[in-house]
Design an enzyme around this catalytic site. Structure first.
Site, PDB file in Angstrom:
ATOM      1  N   CYS A 148      -4.798  -0.679   3.563  1.00 41.31           N
ATOM      2  CA  CYS A 148      -3.409  -1.401   3.642  1.00 41.31           C
ATOM      3  C   CYS A 148      -2.489  -0.411   4.276  1.00 41.31           C
ATOM      4  O   CYS A 148      -2.407  -0.328   5.678  1.00 41.31           O
ATOM      5  CB  CYS A 148      -3.040  -1.795   2.107  1.00 41.31           C
ATOM      6  SG  CYS A 148      -1.988  -2.838   2.190  1.00 41.31           S
ATOM      7  N   LYS A 188      -6.833   5.831  -1.459  1.00 39.26           N
ATOM      8  CA  LYS A 188      -5.916   5.580  -0.323  1.00 39.26           C
ATOM      9  C   LYS A 188      -4.668   6.722  -0.240  1.00 39.26           C
ATOM     10  O   LYS A 188      -4.351   7.564  -1.320  1.00 39.26           O
ATOM     11  CB  LYS A 188      -5.012   4.234  -0.945  1.00 39.26           C
ATOM     12  CG  LYS A 188      -3.816   3.947  -0.142  1.00 39.26           C
ATOM     13  CD  LYS A 188      -3.510   2.617  -0.805  1.00 39.26           C
ATOM     14  CE  LYS A 188      -2.294   1.976   0.131  1.00 39.26           C
ATOM     15  NZ  LYS A 188      -1.661   0.596  -0.597  1.00 39.26           N
ATOM     16  N   GLU A 214      -8.182  -5.089  -0.916  1.00 36.64           N
ATOM     17  CA  GLU A 214      -7.429  -4.112  -1.906  1.00 36.64           C
ATOM     18  C   GLU A 214      -7.037  -4.880  -3.316  1.00 36.64           C
ATOM     19  O   GLU A 214      -6.855  -5.927  -2.996  1.00 36.64           O
ATOM     20  CB  GLU A 214      -5.978  -3.752  -1.268  1.00 36.64           C
ATOM     21  CG  GLU A 214      -5.302  -2.626  -1.704  1.00 36.64           C
ATOM     22  CD  GLU A 214      -4.095  -2.158  -1.356  1.00 36.64           C
ATOM     23  OE1 GLU A 214      -3.573  -1.078  -1.403  1.00 36.64           O
ATOM     24  OE2 GLU A 214      -3.420  -3.046  -0.570  1.00 36.64           O
TER      25      GLU A 214
END
Length: 282
Positions: free
Chosen positions: A161, A119, A46
């Site tokens: 994440c 995301k 990321e």
């Protein structure tokens, strides 16, 4: 797409900063290492292309979808190295000057983009017992759609994440046939120490999927420290390789035939049952 039964995949660990060209140069060296090690797919962490001094800085460097130096870099490196690249995240414009997407872009080994995942779950938290506070949604707009993409290492389910804390996302990906999951990350040190490996191995075990989790590591120019410990686990939750500290790569082989046998002989994914939502209401 023809998929070999045994395929090497690499997770790349970086310490990115606010200088995009410097970050891309560091990524290039690690991608070359991954290719030399025989990997067919490499996954960047990321924020690999930009780790700004302030959260809002990502608005200024965000690229239009389909063009810009970071996207050109990913395409050209994939083509030159004959390597599939999962591009961690990079800021992509949604509207000029507005919030951006934290986009994970996947490029085939011929340089053609194969997928984009934005995301979904944004890190809006205060770290317990610390002064650290994060509000990703201030400058990032959440994605809305889970994404799977065929790769040489099997069908890949994309995530980023904080997504790893939401197992329902991975149930959707495994229901769509995902054989492996990528989770590029920039984990904080305290949450990494508490939960990183546990969450990754849980996602692998409950979905009988390989998990590749490249991470940011170390002290960044904005004063933030990230946890590192890039991991690759197999579908049984066994850690196949890790890079605990420093920048570098970890490479592991996926045995897709063994995974298929395990899924057939231990068919937990076919045993899911939940028609009880109404019964649970008081």
């Amino acid at each position: 797409m023809k998929v070999a039964e045994v395929v090497k995949v690499a997770a790349l660990q970086m310490t990115s900063g606010p200088d995009v060209p410097a970050n891309l140069a560091a990524a290039r060296g690690l991608l070359e290492e991954a290719s030399a090690a025989g990997a067919k797919v490499a996954v960047l962490p990321e924020n690999f292309s930009f780790f700004g001094l302030r959260s809002a800085d990502k608005r200024a460097v965000a690229e239009p979808d389909g063009e810009g130096p970071v996207q050109h870099f990913l395409s050209s490196q994939a083509r030159e190295l004959s390597l599939w690249i999962v591009g961690g995240t990079t800021p992509i414009q949604l509207e000029p000057g507005g919030r951006v997407a934290a986009a994970c872009l996947v490029y085939r080994d011929d340089g053609v983009r194969a997928a984009r995942y934005d995301k979904i779950h944004l890190f809006d938290v205060d770290i317990p017992g610390r002064t650290e506070s994060y509000r990703e949604s201030t400058d990032i707009a959440p994605g809305r759609r889970p994404v799977v993409v065929p790769t040489p290492a099997g069908l890949l389910g994309l995530s980023v994440c904080y997504d790893m804390r939401f197992p329902e996302l991975y149930r959707q990906l495994s229901a769509a046939g995902a054989q492996w999951l990528s989770i590029p990350s920039s984990f904080t040190v305290p949450t990494g120490q508490a939960h990183w490996e546990t969450l990754l191995r849980a996602r692998a075990i409950e979905n009988l999927s390989y998990v590749v989790a490249p991470a940011q590591w170390g002290h960044h120019a904005n004063g933030r420290d990230t946890y590192g410990d890039s991991l690759i686990t197999d579908y049984w939750g066994r850690v196949l390789g890790r890079s605990a500290q420093g920048t570098g790569i970890v490479v592991a082989a996926f045995d897709l035939a063994a995974q298929t046998d395990t899924r057939r002989n231990f068919p937990a994914l076919t045993h899911r049952y939940c028609e009880c939502q109404e019964d649970l209401k008081p």
